[in-house]
Design a protein around this motif. Sequence first.
Motif, PDB file in Angstrom:
ATOM      1  N   GLY A 142       0.813  -1.214   0.000  1.00  9.51           N
ATOM      2  CA  GLY A 142       0.000   0.000   0.000  1.00  9.51           C
ATOM      3  C   GLY A 142       0.842   1.257   0.000  1.00  9.51           C
ATOM      4  N   ASP A 143       0.402   2.257   0.777  1.00 11.24           N
ATOM      5  CA  ASP A 143       1.118   3.524   0.868  1.00 11.24           C
ATOM      6  C   ASP A 143       2.036   3.562   2.086  1.00 11.24           C
ATOM      7  OD1 ASP A 143      -0.120   4.511  -1.421  1.00 11.24           O
ATOM      8  OD2 ASP A 143      -1.856   5.188  -0.273  1.00 11.24           O
ATOM      9  N   THR A 144       2.337   2.409   2.639  1.00  8.42           N
ATOM     10  CA  THR A 144       3.208   2.338   3.811  1.00  8.42           C
ATOM     11  C   THR A 144       4.669   2.316   3.376  1.00  8.42           C
ATOM     12  OG1 THR A 144       3.395  -0.075   3.879  1.00  8.42           O
ATOM     13  CG2 THR A 144       1.434   0.891   4.914  1.00  8.42           C
ATOM     14  N   GLN A 145       5.541   2.340   4.311  1.00  5.30           N
ATOM     15  CA  GLN A 145       6.963   2.166   4.041  1.00  5.30           C
ATOM     16  C   GLN A 145       7.372   0.715   4.281  1.00  5.30           C
ATOM     17  OE1 GLN A 145       9.088   4.522   2.752  1.00  5.30           O
ATOM     18  NE2 GLN A 145       7.153   5.581   2.467  1.00  5.30           N
ATOM     19  N   THR A 146       6.383  -0.159   4.383  1.00  2.00           N
ATOM     20  CA  THR A 146       6.620  -1.567   4.651  1.00  2.00           C
ATOM     21  C   THR A 146       6.691  -2.334   3.347  1.00  2.00           C
ATOM     22  OG1 THR A 146       5.381  -1.373   6.713  1.00  2.00           O
ATOM     23  CG2 THR A 146       5.746  -3.585   5.883  1.00  2.00           C
ATOM     24  N   GLY A 147       7.618  -3.280   3.287  1.00  5.37           N
ATOM     25  CA  GLY A 147       7.741  -4.099   2.097  1.00  5.37           C
ATOM     26  C   GLY A 147       8.904  -5.043   2.206  1.00  5.37           C
ATOM     27  N   GLY A 148       9.412  -5.421   1.067  1.00  5.60           N
ATOM     28  CA  GLY A 148      10.517  -6.363   1.054  1.00  5.60           C
ATOM     29  C   GLY A 148      10.895  -6.710  -0.361  1.00  5.60           C
ATOM     30  N   GLY A 149      11.388  -7.930  -0.513  1.00  6.08           N
ATOM     31  CA  GLY A 149      11.843  -8.359  -1.815  1.00  6.08           C
ATOM     32  C   GLY A 149      11.347  -9.732  -2.188  1.00  6.08           C
ATOM     33  N   LEU A 150      11.267  -9.962  -3.472  1.00 10.06           N
ATOM     34  CA  LEU A 150      11.022 -11.280  -4.043  1.00 10.06           C
ATOM     35  C   LEU A 150      12.348 -11.675  -4.680  1.00 10.06           C
ATOM     36  CD1 LEU A 150       7.597 -10.513  -5.756  1.00 10.06           C
ATOM     37  CD2 LEU A 150       7.956 -11.717  -3.588  1.00 10.06           C
ATOM     38  N   ASP A 151      12.965 -12.744  -4.174  1.00 10.60           N
ATOM     39  CA  ASP A 151      14.333 -13.085  -4.546  1.00 10.60           C
ATOM     40  C   ASP A 151      14.385 -14.437  -5.244  1.00 10.60           C
ATOM     41  OD1 ASP A 151      17.060 -13.679  -4.668  1.00 10.60           O
ATOM     42  OD2 ASP A 151      17.461 -12.801  -2.703  1.00 10.60           O
ATOM     43  N   ALA A 152      14.774 -14.432  -6.520  1.00 10.38           N
ATOM     44  CA  ALA A 152      14.829 -15.663  -7.304  1.00 10.38           C
ATOM     45  C   ALA A 152      15.957 -16.589  -6.876  1.00 10.38           C
ATOM     46  CB  ALA A 152      14.975 -15.332  -8.793  1.00 10.38           C
ATOM     47  N   SER A 153      16.923 -16.086  -6.114  1.00 13.26           N
ATOM     48  CA  SER A 153      18.040 -16.939  -5.687  1.00 13.26           C
ATOM     49  C   SER A 153      17.721 -17.737  -4.422  1.00 13.26           C
ATOM     50  CB  SER A 153      19.297 -16.099  -5.443  1.00 13.26           C
ATOM     51  OG  SER A 153      19.162 -15.303  -4.282  1.00 13.26           O
ATOM     52  N   LEU A 154      16.608 -17.417  -3.756  1.00  8.16           N
ATOM     53  CA  LEU A 154      16.214 -18.133  -2.538  1.00  8.16           C
ATOM     54  C   LEU A 154      15.244 -19.252  -2.869  1.00  8.16           C
ATOM     55  CD1 LEU A 154      15.585 -15.077  -0.171  1.00  8.16           C
ATOM     56  CD2 LEU A 154      17.648 -16.502  -0.345  1.00  8.16           C
ATOM     57  N   LYS A 155      15.295 -20.318  -2.085  1.00 14.68           N
ATOM     58  CA  LYS A 155      14.415 -21.471  -2.280  1.00 14.68           C
ATOM     59  C   LYS A 155      13.428 -21.565  -1.116  1.00 14.68           C
ATOM     60  CE  LYS A 155      16.801 -22.525  -5.863  1.00 14.68           C
ATOM     61  NZ  LYS A 155      16.738 -21.392  -6.724  1.00 14.68           N
ATOM     62  N   PRO A 156      12.162 -21.900  -1.393  1.00 13.67           N
ATOM     63  CA  PRO A 156      11.164 -22.023  -0.341  1.00 13.67           C
ATOM     64  C   PRO A 156      11.515 -23.123   0.665  1.00 13.67           C
ATOM     65  CG  PRO A 156      10.119 -21.955  -2.494  1.00 13.67           C
ATOM     66  CD  PRO A 156      11.593 -22.125  -2.722  1.00 13.67           C
ATOM     67  N   ALA A 157      11.150 -22.910   1.921  1.00 12.63           N
ATOM     68  CA  ALA A 157      11.319 -23.923   2.965  1.00 12.63           C
ATOM     69  C   ALA A 157      10.128 -24.880   2.929  1.00 12.63           C
ATOM     70  CB  ALA A 157      11.408 -23.261   4.339  1.00 12.63           C
TER      71      ALA A 157
END
Length: 122
Positions: free
Chosen positions: A46-61
């Motif tokens: 949204g309009d927050t300063q919250t977020g992150g990344g989607l990283d193709a080098s990481l594998k799901p647990a």
Amino acid sequence: MKSACTITHVEIPAPDLTLASAFYAAVFDWKIEVVIENSYSFFMIGDTQTGGGLDASLKPAAQGVGTQLVINVEDIDQYLHKIVNAGGAVTQEKTQIGDGGHGYFASFQDPNGNHLQIHCDN
């Protein structure tokens, strides 16, 4: 006073970055910005300063392993429907937390195999 030890960034494994970007934009309306083509994208909530990344080098647990990301929503049933329509899978239906007063949660698997949860008050 600035908050100390605040979580400022989360990275979600996204072996298929295009699929992950489309899924999170469709389900949660996150704003996606590709930083490195087929490798890394930022997401903002949204309009927050919250977020992150989607990283193709990481594998799901595997399910039940590792840290759980919980996303607050207004209506669990509505979001479970959106999750399935966008290619995810429900792994636990809406469940009351404890004896009440803590709301409800449900679990899902995104199209890349990540296990996450959603939460609401009612």
